[in-house]
Design a protein around this motif. Structure first.
Motif, PDB file in Angstrom:
ATOM      1  N   ASN A 173      -1.948  41.399 -11.676  1.00 10.43           N
ATOM      2  CA  ASN A 173      -1.794  42.803 -11.317  1.00 10.43           C
ATOM      3  C   ASN A 173      -2.861  43.234 -10.334  1.00 10.43           C
ATOM      4  O   ASN A 173      -3.906  42.604 -10.219  1.00 10.43           O
ATOM      5  CB  ASN A 173      -1.767  43.702 -12.556  1.00 10.43           C
ATOM      6  N   VAL A 174      -2.544  44.259  -9.621  1.00  4.89           N
ATOM      7  CA  VAL A 174      -3.455  44.778  -8.597  1.00  4.89           C
ATOM      8  C   VAL A 174      -3.775  46.207  -8.969  1.00  4.89           C
ATOM      9  O   VAL A 174      -2.883  46.961  -9.347  1.00  4.89           O
ATOM     10  CB  VAL A 174      -2.764  44.839  -7.223  1.00  4.89           C
ATOM     11  N   ASP A 175      -5.020  46.618  -8.857  1.00  9.58           N
ATOM     12  CA  ASP A 175      -5.276  48.033  -9.078  1.00  9.58           C
ATOM     13  C   ASP A 175      -6.408  48.537  -8.198  1.00  9.58           C
ATOM     14  O   ASP A 175      -7.187  47.772  -7.642  1.00  9.58           O
ATOM     15  CB  ASP A 175      -5.527  48.361 -10.555  1.00  9.58           C
ATOM     16  N   THR A 176      -6.435  49.847  -8.058  1.00 11.49           N
ATOM     17  CA  THR A 176      -7.551  50.467  -7.354  1.00 11.49           C
ATOM     18  C   THR A 176      -8.286  51.348  -8.339  1.00 11.49           C
ATOM     19  O   THR A 176      -7.708  51.869  -9.282  1.00 11.49           O
ATOM     20  CB  THR A 176      -7.071  51.353  -6.191  1.00 11.49           C
ATOM     21  N   LEU A 177      -9.582  51.476  -8.114  1.00  9.76           N
ATOM     22  CA  LEU A 177     -10.403  52.285  -9.001  1.00  9.76           C
ATOM     23  C   LEU A 177     -11.311  53.147  -8.134  1.00  9.76           C
ATOM     24  O   LEU A 177     -11.837  52.696  -7.124  1.00  9.76           O
ATOM     25  CB  LEU A 177     -11.235  51.378  -9.903  1.00  9.76           C
ATOM     26  N   GLN A 178     -11.484  54.398  -8.544  1.00  6.55           N
ATOM     27  CA  GLN A 178     -12.334  55.301  -7.772  1.00  6.55           C
ATOM     28  C   GLN A 178     -13.227  56.082  -8.717  1.00  6.55           C
ATOM     29  O   GLN A 178     -12.753  56.926  -9.457  1.00  6.55           O
ATOM     30  CB  GLN A 178     -11.454  56.257  -6.958  1.00  6.55           C
ATOM     31  N   GLY A 179     -14.493  55.756  -8.722  1.00  4.98           N
ATOM     32  CA  GLY A 179     -15.445  56.512  -9.535  1.00  4.98           C
ATOM     33  C   GLY A 179     -15.970  57.695  -8.740  1.00  4.98           C
ATOM     34  O   GLY A 179     -15.574  57.896  -7.602  1.00  4.98           O
ATOM     35  N   LYS A 239     -12.339  53.463  -2.147  1.00  6.40           N
ATOM     36  CA  LYS A 239     -11.750  52.948  -3.377  1.00  6.40           C
ATOM     37  C   LYS A 239     -12.128  51.493  -3.549  1.00  6.40           C
ATOM     38  O   LYS A 239     -12.471  50.811  -2.590  1.00  6.40           O
ATOM     39  CB  LYS A 239     -10.231  53.077  -3.329  1.00  6.40           C
ATOM     40  N   THR A 251      -8.992  45.835  -7.050  1.00 14.23           N
ATOM     41  CA  THR A 251      -9.197  44.704  -7.953  1.00 14.23           C
ATOM     42  C   THR A 251      -7.918  43.893  -8.053  1.00 14.23           C
ATOM     43  O   THR A 251      -6.848  44.459  -8.257  1.00 14.23           O
ATOM     44  CB  THR A 251      -9.580  45.196  -9.361  1.00 14.23           C
ATOM     45  N   ASP A 289      -5.124  51.800  -0.742  1.00 12.94           N
ATOM     46  CA  ASP A 289      -3.776  51.969  -1.296  1.00 12.94           C
ATOM     47  C   ASP A 289      -2.774  51.106  -0.550  1.00 12.94           C
ATOM     48  O   ASP A 289      -1.918  50.450  -1.158  1.00 12.94           O
ATOM     49  CB  ASP A 289      -3.368  53.440  -1.231  1.00 12.94           C
ATOM     50  N   ARG A 311      -3.292  47.591  -1.542  1.00 16.86           N
ATOM     51  CA  ARG A 311      -2.807  47.359  -2.899  1.00 16.86           C
ATOM     52  C   ARG A 311      -1.299  47.148  -2.874  1.00 16.86           C
ATOM     53  O   ARG A 311      -0.785  46.215  -3.484  1.00 16.86           O
ATOM     54  CB  ARG A 311      -3.156  48.538  -3.797  1.00 16.86           C
ATOM     55  N   ASP A 312      -0.612  48.032  -2.142  1.00 13.40           N
ATOM     56  CA  ASP A 312       0.842  47.886  -2.061  1.00 13.40           C
ATOM     57  C   ASP A 312       1.222  46.566  -1.396  1.00 13.40           C
ATOM     58  O   ASP A 312       2.117  45.859  -1.855  1.00 13.40           O
ATOM     59  CB  ASP A 312       1.443  49.056  -1.275  1.00 13.40           C
ATOM     60  N   SER A 351       7.556  47.337   1.617  1.00 15.83           N
ATOM     61  CA  SER A 351       6.487  48.175   1.097  1.00 15.83           C
ATOM     62  C   SER A 351       6.630  49.594   1.637  1.00 15.83           C
ATOM     63  O   SER A 351       6.878  49.773   2.819  1.00 15.83           O
ATOM     64  CB  SER A 351       5.143  47.586   1.528  1.00 15.83           C
ATOM     65  N   ILE A 364     -12.620  60.786 -14.467  1.00 20.10           N
ATOM     66  CA  ILE A 364     -13.788  60.531 -13.622  1.00 20.10           C
ATOM     67  C   ILE A 364     -13.544  59.278 -12.784  1.00 20.10           C
ATOM     68  O   ILE A 364     -13.694  59.270 -11.582  1.00 20.10           O
ATOM     69  CB  ILE A 364     -15.050  60.372 -14.479  1.00 20.10           C
ATOM     70  N   PHE A 365     -13.159  58.199 -13.450  1.00 20.13           N
ATOM     71  CA  PHE A 365     -12.821  56.979 -12.746  1.00 20.13           C
ATOM     72  C   PHE A 365     -11.305  56.909 -12.601  1.00 20.13           C
ATOM     73  O   PHE A 365     -10.597  56.672 -13.567  1.00 20.13           O
ATOM     74  CB  PHE A 365     -13.337  55.756 -13.501  1.00 20.13           C
ATOM     75  N   VAL A 366     -10.843  57.178 -11.400  1.00 24.18           N
ATOM     76  CA  VAL A 366      -9.402  57.230 -11.185  1.00 24.18           C
ATOM     77  C   VAL A 366      -8.885  55.823 -10.907  1.00 24.18           C
ATOM     78  O   VAL A 366      -9.367  55.135 -10.009  1.00 24.18           O
ATOM     79  CB  VAL A 366      -9.070  58.139  -9.995  1.00 24.18           C
ATOM     80  N   GLN A 367      -7.919  55.406 -11.699  1.00 28.18           N
ATOM     81  CA  GLN A 367      -7.438  54.039 -11.587  1.00 28.18           C
ATOM     82  C   GLN A 367      -5.949  54.037 -11.307  1.00 28.18           C
ATOM     83  O   GLN A 367      -5.217  54.918 -11.743  1.00 28.18           O
ATOM     84  CB  GLN A 367      -7.728  53.309 -12.892  1.00 28.18           C
ATOM     85  N   ASP A 368      -5.518  53.022 -10.595  1.00 28.24           N
ATOM     86  CA  ASP A 368      -4.140  52.948 -10.150  1.00 28.24           C
ATOM     87  C   ASP A 368      -3.719  51.495 -10.314  1.00 28.24           C
ATOM     88  O   ASP A 368      -4.221  50.624  -9.609  1.00 28.24           O
ATOM     89  CB  ASP A 368      -4.111  53.382  -8.679  1.00 28.24           C
ATOM     90  N   VAL A 369      -2.872  51.202 -11.279  1.00 20.44           N
ATOM     91  CA  VAL A 369      -2.569  49.807 -11.628  1.00 20.44           C
ATOM     92  C   VAL A 369      -1.113  49.489 -11.357  1.00 20.44           C
ATOM     93  O   VAL A 369      -0.229  50.288 -11.695  1.00 20.44           O
ATOM     94  CB  VAL A 369      -2.853  49.535 -13.129  1.00 20.44           C
ATOM     95  N   GLN A 370      -0.880  48.325 -10.786  1.00 15.48           N
ATOM     96  CA  GLN A 370       0.492  47.853 -10.580  1.00 15.48           C
ATOM     97  C   GLN A 370       0.660  46.501 -11.237  1.00 15.48           C
ATOM     98  O   GLN A 370      -0.102  45.579 -10.968  1.00 15.48           O
ATOM     99  CB  GLN A 370       0.779  47.717  -9.084  1.00 15.48           C
ATOM    100  N   VAL A 371       1.638  46.376 -12.085  1.00 11.02           N
ATOM    101  CA  VAL A 371       1.938  45.080 -12.696  1.00 11.02           C
ATOM    102  C   VAL A 371       3.365  44.699 -12.322  1.00 11.02           C
ATOM    103  O   VAL A 371       4.311  45.355 -12.745  1.00 11.02           O
ATOM    104  CB  VAL A 371       1.822  45.141 -14.237  1.00 11.02           C
ATOM    105  N   PRO A 372       3.540  43.650 -11.519  1.00 16.24           N
ATOM    106  CA  PRO A 372       4.896  43.209 -11.204  1.00 16.24           C
ATOM    107  C   PRO A 372       5.607  42.749 -12.493  1.00 16.24           C
ATOM    108  O   PRO A 372       4.967  42.168 -13.365  1.00 16.24           O
ATOM    109  CB  PRO A 372       4.674  42.026 -10.262  1.00 16.24           C
TER     110      PRO A 372
END
Lengths: 169, 676
Positions: free
Chosen positions: A115-121, A130, A133, A152, A155-156, B7, B134-142
């Motif tokens: 999986n791929v993700d972005t994190l922003q503290g 960002k 990961t 972003d 990530r995409d 995409s 606070i920690f904004v996370q954005d996760v993608q799992v195929p």
């Protein structure tokens, strides 16, 4: 070598977080030590005087150590780290080169990405950055500082590539 | 390849399964989950308060010199009395109520923000979650990477009709599961079914492993899919929505035992479900187990069993113990007389210690060591007795044990690497043991209680001639074709030897120095002066011995460090006393690295490492001090399409692979070295 560089603004983030860490944690140690040694100097007993001196010296050592560490970690390391970090997202693999003293080169085939993700503290958000990961079945790798839109988009892109790239050998 | 057109992932229409409906677009979880979450947060908020109270209580008691052990009834009673009699109880109760209200309000507030910032969505291709205040996370799992989807509901969840959905991906400890907390149960079930359905449509894998009826070697490159095929399948999946397919028949158990880590090994979904049946190994699996023919089977001969039992590590360990004892005997015999003469031993009883006592003790120790040796040998015989290994379909079954019979099965697709170990004694007779390393999961394998780790290694041969290893592997695991040859594998460059010796000396050196320093500082002052010199000389001799041993192990390590790779397999072999050779299939390498420290940089050397998902979390197999050129070639080799322009191997030899693509050259044997 991989060609892409991180956003330069990440240097500021690294500096700030190093500064926060190096002010906050040592203070927790330095302040009580200084207070104790100061309170002991008022005593007239010989042993107490000695202890005050010892504690005072320790405090001084800690302060000096912290200042030295601060100079290294805040002013030297972030820029070097930025210079040494490069990455590239190819059509079938991610290539990362990093490390100031230990130069490391990492290859992650996209087919292995889970999986791929972005994190922003908060610090990253202040600078509009960002952290990306990518997780494989055997650990994660981060590309720590990318402009938010770039992160972003990347990530995409990685997610799409990770879906469609099939094993070839 | 039309990546750009893919995409971002296209939005999908809604679908319905059972009573639940999963509409398109980002969703929040159910609003009722705010309260469930708030209830979870309150204790966390209380924690600092309790900690503050607890830490200040001793100080208060010390101030008033209260002895807790004796006077605790007094304290509690006094406090209660104070509340009632002093008539401050409205204040106290009011304060407590206020505190509770504030706590609940702030917990609900936090939970509300958590809820507000949490959205989930399933697109045509993956699960997508955004979260964090606070920690904004954005996760993608195929979908293809989803290992298991677990639903759970606590008491509060059940009252509200909610469920938590945990979407797990591969990789043990390292990979966080994706949690969707608190959506309607029907919706959760629909979500699960839909993800499984999309996954089975989308993740049609490339045939790599032997199929169930045909364990012959498949030519992997012939059957390789073109990449967009799966994308087409996915969009077909998107079009068929509204007419939902039922989840696979075995879904209650199936999903948790499908290892997406290995999807590329499964030929068809049908095979995959058969695989699940095999994993379960219940009564249901019996017919499957019997139907599938055994393609390869072997056991141990009595002679092999005997040899295995007397050549284990316990033998040389006990020999070492006996040698140590032997070395002590003269010292003991001589030592007592000397010490007694010097009057060091004040206890008069010691004079009665004559040689017979010492001999008795020595014989006793000898007997104990021998008994242990015998016991260990017998244990091995019992453990390995009746050892049989079978290759049945896509599984390898190992049975062993004379008394306690044990049977292990492992799906070929789960094998991450093959280890050939040559122990200290076995090495000199050219024998080795063969082990298969697999992914360890935390209690997902049926019988194992939750939280316990599943064994990660399966012994498939305890004692085999090194020359026969290739033959065994070729017949037991034909799908891992093209094993590199150990005998002709590349060796480290000459420049590495100096570094190896240095490395072997540094740690023992530091340890010795530290030990000697400590001993000098602590004991030397208390030792009678006439013993100082002998002690110092003795310790220096010890120092020299350790150095000599460590230093002499270094050339051995250098001689036995080997590496090689073919199109499909990596070989790394190293060790000084016992030698471990790892065969790692290229497609099981999750990622790889090369690394250089400043000293290596100077010498033009580098460390390489291949990381697989074996064990729990990950297993790193690395080798130090290759030439930089080979380290680069190794990374190049791992890239899916092998050889890119721009980075050429040193000798520039480019081989054509079967499908005409450029491949990195298989490692050559360096024949220029005089000692190879």
């Amino acid at each position: 070598m991989p060609t892409e560089k991180l956003d330069r603004r990440i240097i500021g983030v690294w500096r700030l977080s190093a500064l926060v860490n190096l002010v906050l944690w040592p203070l927790l140690l330095i302040v009580p030590l200084a207070l104790i040694s100061f309170s002991l100097t008022g005593s007239h007993e010989y042993g107490d005087q000695q202890a005050a001196w010892a504690l005072g010296l320790m405090t001084l050592g800690l302060v000096v150590g912290t200042v030295v560490a601060m100079i290294i970690c805040v002013f030297v390391v972030p820029a070097l780290r930025w210079r040494r970090f490069s990455y590239q997202v190819g059509e079938e693999e991610i290539d990362i080169a990093t490390g100031i003293i230990w130069h490391k080169r990492i290859i992650i085939p996209l087919i292995r990405i889970q999986n791929v993700d972005t994190l922003q503290g908060p610090l990253l958000r202040m600078r509009g950055l960002k952290r990306l990961t990518v997780a494989t079945a055997a650990g994660e790798h981060a590309i720590p500082g990318l402009a938010a839109e770039a992160a972003d988009a990347l990530r995409d892109k990685v997610a799409v590539l990770a879906r469609i790239v099939q094993e070839d050998v | 390849m039309p990546y750009a057109a893919q995409s971002p992932a296209p939005a999908r229409e809604g679908f319905a399964v059972g009573q639940g409906v999963v509409a398109p677009g980002p969703h929040h979880v159910h609003p009722a989950s705010i309260f469930v979450n708030a209830a979870r947060i309150i204790p966390t908020l209380l924690l600092p308060l309790v900690a503050a109270l607890a830490s200040s209580a001793p100080a208060i008691m010390a101030e008033y010199e209260v002895d807790v052990a004796q006077s605790w009834p007094l304290i509690v009673g006094g406090a209660l009395l104070l509340m009632v009699v002093a008539q401050s109880w409205p204040l106290i109760v009011g304060g407590a109520l206020l505190l509770m209200v504030v706590l609940m309000a702030s917990a609900t507030g936090i939970a509300f923000f958590v809820y507000k910032r949490f959205t989930w969505e399933i697109t045509t291709t993956d699960v997508h979650v955004k979260k964090g205040i606070i920690f904004v996370q954005d996760v993608q799992v195929p979908f293809g990477r989803v290992q298991a989807i677990n639903l759970s509901s606590g008491i509060a969840d059940r009252v509200l009709g909610l469920a938590n959905v945990r979407i797990e991906t591969a990789g043990g400890a390292h990979n966080r599961a994706l949690l969707i907390p608190g959506i309607k149960l029907a919706e959760a079930e629909a979500l699960r079914a839909e993800i499984y359905r999309l996954r089975s449509l989308g993740a049609v894998p490339v045939s790599n492993a032997g199929s169930i009826n045909d364990t012959s070697v498949n030519d992997t490159s012939v059957s390789s899919h073109s990449s967009p095929a799966s994308a087409v399948l996915v969009s077909r999946a998107a079009r068929t929505n509204g007419t939902p397919n039922p989840p696979p028949a075995s879904s209650p158990h199936g999903p948790s035992s499908v290892h997406t880590l290995d999807t590329d090994d499964y030929a068809t979904p049908a095979l995959r479900s058969l695989e699940q049946v095999g994993e379960l190994r219940g009564a249901f699996a019996q017919s499957f187990m019997e139907e599938t023919p055994v393609s390869f089977e072997f056991g141990l001969s009595v002679r092999q069993l005997f040899l295995a039992a007397i050549s284990g590590n316990h033998v040389w360990m006990s020999l070492l113990a006996l040698l140590g004892l032997l070395a002590q005997v003269p010292a003991l015999l001589a030592g007592f007389n000397i010490d007694l003469d010097l009057g060091l031993v004040t206890n008069q009883d010691l004079h009665k210690l004559d040689t017979t006592v010492i001999v008795t003790v020595c014989v006793g120790i000898f007997v104990i060591v021998m008994a242990w040796l015998l016991l260990a040998t017998i244990t091995i015989v019992f453990k390995l007795g009746g050892f049989r290994v079978r290759r049945r379909g896509s599984r390898i079954e190992v049975e062993n044990g004379l008394i306690a019979r044990q049977s292990k099965g492992v799906a070929v697709s789960r094998i991450q690497s093959i280890q050939v170990r040559q122990g200290f004694i076995r090495r000199f007779f050219g024998f080795a043991e063969v082990q298969l390393l697999t992914v360890g999961a935390q209690g997902t394998q049926g019988a194992q209680p939750k939280g316990q780790l599943v064994a990660v290694g399966v012994l498939v041969h305890p004692l085999i001639k090194l020359s026969q290893v290739d033959g065994l592997l070729a017949r037991l695991l034909p799908e891992f074709d093209q094993y590199p040859c150990l005998a002709t594998a590349a060796r480290l460059p000459r420049a590495a030897l100096r570094r190896v010796i240095l490395r072997f000396l540094v740690w023992p050196g530091l340890m010795c120095a530290a030990l000697l320093g400590a001993a000098d500082a602590l004991f030397l002052a208390h030792v009678p002066p006439y013993l100082v010199d002998p002690l110092l000389i003795g310790s220096w001799i010890l120092y020299a011995l350790v150095f000599l041993l460590a230093g002499s192990a270094a050339p051995f390590w250098y001689r036995h460090a080997r590496y090689a790779w073919t199109d499909t397999m990596l070989l790394i072999s190293q060790g000084a006393i016992s030698i471990t050779t790892c065969f790692i299939p290229r497609r099981k390498i999750q990622w790889a690295f090369s690394r250089q420290n400043p000293l290596q940089r100077q010498a033009g050397l580098a460390t390489i490492g291949a990381v697989t998902a074996a064990g729990v979390g990950a297993t790193v197999t690395s080798l130090r001090d290759l030439s930089l050129t080979d380290a680069r070639a190794f990374l190049q080799w791992l890239r899916p399409h092998g050889f890119h322009a721009g980075e050429q191997s040193q000798d520039g030899a480019v081989l054509k692979a079967r499908d005409g693509r450029n491949m990195p050259p298989p490692l050559r044997i360096d024949r220029t070295r005089p000692d190879s």
